[in-house]
Every structure is written in structure tokens, then in C-alpha cells.
Design a protein around this motif. Structure first.
Motif, PDB file in Angstrom:
ATOM      1  N   MET A 141     -22.781 -35.937  39.293  1.00  0.00           N
ATOM      2  CA  MET A 141     -23.646 -36.497  40.328  1.00  0.00           C
ATOM      3  C   MET A 141     -22.890 -37.504  41.183  1.00  0.00           C
ATOM      4  N   ALA A 142     -22.107 -38.371  40.530  1.00  0.00           N
ATOM      5  CA  ALA A 142     -21.336 -39.366  41.271  1.00  0.00           C
ATOM      6  C   ALA A 142     -20.296 -38.690  42.152  1.00  0.00           C
ATOM      7  N   ALA A 143     -19.625 -37.663  41.615  1.00  0.00           N
ATOM      8  CA  ALA A 143     -18.607 -36.958  42.383  1.00  0.00           C
ATOM      9  C   ALA A 143     -19.212 -36.224  43.574  1.00  0.00           C
ATOM     10  N   VAL A 144     -20.345 -35.576  43.369  1.00  0.00           N
ATOM     11  CA  VAL A 144     -21.007 -34.853  44.464  1.00  0.00           C
ATOM     12  C   VAL A 144     -21.464 -35.826  45.544  1.00  0.00           C
ATOM     13  N   ALA A 145     -21.991 -36.980  45.131  1.00  0.00           N
ATOM     14  CA  ALA A 145     -22.438 -37.975  46.116  1.00  0.00           C
ATOM     15  C   ALA A 145     -21.279 -38.426  47.000  1.00  0.00           C
ATOM     16  N   LEU A 146     -20.137 -38.717  46.382  1.00  0.00           N
ATOM     17  CA  LEU A 146     -18.975 -39.141  47.167  1.00  0.00           C
ATOM     18  C   LEU A 146     -18.474 -38.014  48.051  1.00  0.00           C
TER      19      LEU A 146
END
Length: 360
Positions: free
Chosen positions: A302-307
Motif C-alpha cells: 500500500m505504501a509503495a503503490v501510494a508513492l
């Protein structure tokens, strides 16, 4: 319009506000991008002259080299959750060529105003908000006023003014509650999360929906705050209720671990005497005994996709950097050794009955 404090000097935010444009437009003028209209370019240059703004040459060189500067604001009490979140953004930043600037708040609150101003003046081009800060309308207003695109991670009810990356908290919680019902549990304790976070309400509503569909099933609530300490207090409250629940569903793994600790202190076997389940599938879920049955929320992904989505928006030529979008990732129910069907006679209730008869 207020002028910047002379002591700190003008920032790109001040230039954008005076010129009536976005920070990205100011950045494009500074970098001599061809896509800016001449009238807009002249307005920005006039604002730069009036404010005596001196662009950050280091930041300019980074942008010219293709490296984006992204702010990451976090303030989550769960160390396990934040570890996964930060690994996700660091790995994505490394592979995609982004410079991260981290700003931390305390106790689930936004950073101090001076810390936010320092971030806004650092040349960041967008911001990622870790939970629970995505639920802060006040913080999002500050970032919107600075014309900074925002990506929010794990907000139960995603805002409409940002890029959102989340799971369906309500559906995930309902699936876990249904799993407990399928095992035969009918009196289920539920430790809620921080009431200021929208994910807390979504998880509670999901559990309630599953319980409401089964005759004779009951959900017993105790307030938590997504912290281990709050989980201790809530588990004690649930196990002191009459009759006590045969299963405890905690809204995150930290509070579930606390419930297991309380059970052990009371000489209750998990899961023989008490089933305990959590939510998130952080490292906590597999570092205690028994390992937790829990909902896997893919925090790193989720964090990677957001960035990634934020950087894609920033690197696009059109106005899409300001666009909002909602990305719902898959969750999974992970079964481990903390769950079992309930005993025919609750040992917790039996122990209480024995204590009452001995005092009669």
C-alpha cells in the motif's frame, strides 16, 4: 495577503500564493519548462522578484536529474505497522528515483506547525500521509493551500481530495467475524480502534454486519486505541464481563497481542480456552505464541503503490497531479494457531462460578 517572515525568507509556497498558481507551476517556471503560458511565467517571475525568492539550487538539480522530492508525514503508535509502511516507501523510492523527507508527529497527531513549515519550504513536490493522518482534514487543508498533491494510505473512509490506497476494511472485518461464527463462537468480544480514525468505524461496522446475520450471536465492545496498552485494558474489561466472550477480535495486531497476554496472565489457554484474532498481519502476529490468526493488510504494498501513484501524477504534464483516485488492494484472512471452536462450557465462566460459590 500576508507576506512571508523576513527572518525565514520566502519559499516556493509564498511565490505560488502571491502569483496565484500552483507550486508545480512555479517549479516549471524556475526550470524553464516550455509548457507554461507566457502570462503565467511573467506573473511568477514578478512574484519571485517581489519576494526576493532564491530557489534551492540543490533541489533544482535533483528535479533536473529526474529525482522527485516527496514528503512523508507519519505519526502511528504501532511500531510494527510503521516499520512495514516505511520499508514500503523506502523500497519504492529507491527503485523509482525519489528523495524522501520524513516528518514525524507524536501520538497520532500532525507534526508541530514549525515542522510542517520546514517541510513546505524544503522543495517537496508531493506528500504521502501514513495513517491516521489521512483522516486529518486540517492537515490536508494545509497541504492543499500549499498546492501539494497528497497520497493517503489506509484511510477507512478515503477523502475525495487525494490519491487513496487502502483495503476494504469493512469487508475484511466482516470476513474475520464470519470466520469466528463459523467456528461456533456466539459471544464475541470486539476491541475497537481509535475513535478518531475512520478505519476503526469501518472495522466495527463489518463485524456488526456479520454478527447481525446470525441468530443468538452477540458482539461485546471494549474501547481501544490501536495501542498495546489500550488492548490490555480492553481485554481485561471483556474477560470480566458476564458471561465472558469465547473469542476476542481486536482491531489490530498490537491489541490482539495484548489480549493474548491478558489471557496467559489469567492462566487461560489460547485458543483452547479463548480464541484471539487480530488485524493487519504485522510482524507482531508471528512473534508471539500462539501466532495470530489475522487479516492481512498489505501495508508495504500500500505504501509503495501510494508513492508510485503520487510520482506518476507529479511527472505527468497535465493537471492530473491534482487529481484524486481510490485504489483498493486485496486483503486476506490468514489462519494460524490462535483460533479454535469454543469449549462447551467456558472455563472463564466456570472459574467465576466457582469463586462465587466459595464466597457464599
Amino acid at each position: 495577503m500576508s507576506r512571508p517572515d523576513r527572518a525565514r525568507g520566502a519559499t516556493i509556497v509564498d511565490v505560488a500564493r502571491l502569483a496565484g498558481v500552483s507550486r508545480m507551476t512555479v517549479s516549471r517556471v524556475i526550470h524553464d519548462a516550455a509548457m507554461v503560458r507566457e502570462a503565467t511565467r511573467m506573473a511568477v517571475l514578478a512574484a519571485i522578484r517581489e519576494l526576493n525568492y532564491e530557489p534551492n539550487l540543490a533541489a533544482r538539480n535533483l528535479v533536473m536529474a529526474g529525482e522527485l522530492r516527496i514528503g512523508v508525514i507519519y505519526s502511528n503508535p504501532s511500531a510494527a505497522f510503521m516499520s512495514d509502511f516505511l520499508i514500503g516507501v523506502f523500497e519504492e523510492a529507491t527503485s523509482a528515483g525519489a528523495r524522501l523527507i520524513l516528518v514525524r508527529g507524536e501520538n497520532g497527531q500532525a507534526p508541530a506547525p514549525q515542522e510542517l513549515q520546514r517541510l513546505l519550504g524544503s522543495g517537496v513536490q508531493g506528500v504521502v500521509l501514513a495513517p491516521p493522518l489521512g483522516d486529518s482534514a486540517a492537515l490536508r487543508d494545509i497541504l492543499r493551500a500549499a498546492n501539494l498533491p497528497v497520497a493517503v494510505v489506509a484511510a477507512g473512509r478515503p477523502p475525495t481530495d487525494a490519491i487513496n490506497v487502502r483495503i476494504d476494511d469493512r469487508q475484511a472485518s466482516r470476513a474475520m467475524a464470519q470466520h469466528l461464527l463459523d467456528l461456533g463462537h456466539r459471544r464475541i468480544g470486539f476491541i475497537t480502534g481509535n475513535p478518531d480514525q475512520s478505519a476503526s468505524a469501518e472495522r466495527l461496522e463489518g463485524a456488526r454486519a456479520a454478527i447481525a446475520a446470525v441468530a443468538g450471536a452477540e458482539l461485546v465492545l471494549a474501547q481501544g486505541a490501536f495501542t498495546y496498552g489500550s488492548g490490555l485494558r480492553a481485554a481485561e474489561e471483556l474477560l470480566d464481563s458476564h458471561p465472558p466472550p469465547t473469542a476476542i477480535f481486536a482491531s489490530n495486531d498490537d491489541m490482539a497481542a495484548a489480549a493474548v497476554s491478558v489471557a496467559h496472565r489469567r492462566h487461560l489457554d489460547v485458543p483452547g480456552d479463548l480464541t484471539v484474532v487480530g488485524f493487519d498481519d504485522t510482524t507482531v502476529a508471528t512473534t508471539l505464541w500462539p501466532p495470530l490468526t489475522t487479516v492481512r493488510q498489505p501495508v508495504r504494498q500500500m505504501a509503495a503503490v501510494a508513492l508510485d501513484r503520487l510520482m506518476r501524477a507529479l511527472r505527468s504534464a497535465g493537471p492530473s497531479a491534482q487529481a484524486a483516485a481510490d485504489y483498493v488492494l486485496d486483503h486476506a484472512l490468514i489462519e494460524r494457531e490462535s483460533t479454535a471452536p469454543p469449549r462447551r462450557v467456558s472455563p472463564i465462566a466456570g472459574a467465576k462460578a466457582h469463586q462465587r460459590s466459595s464466597h457464599a
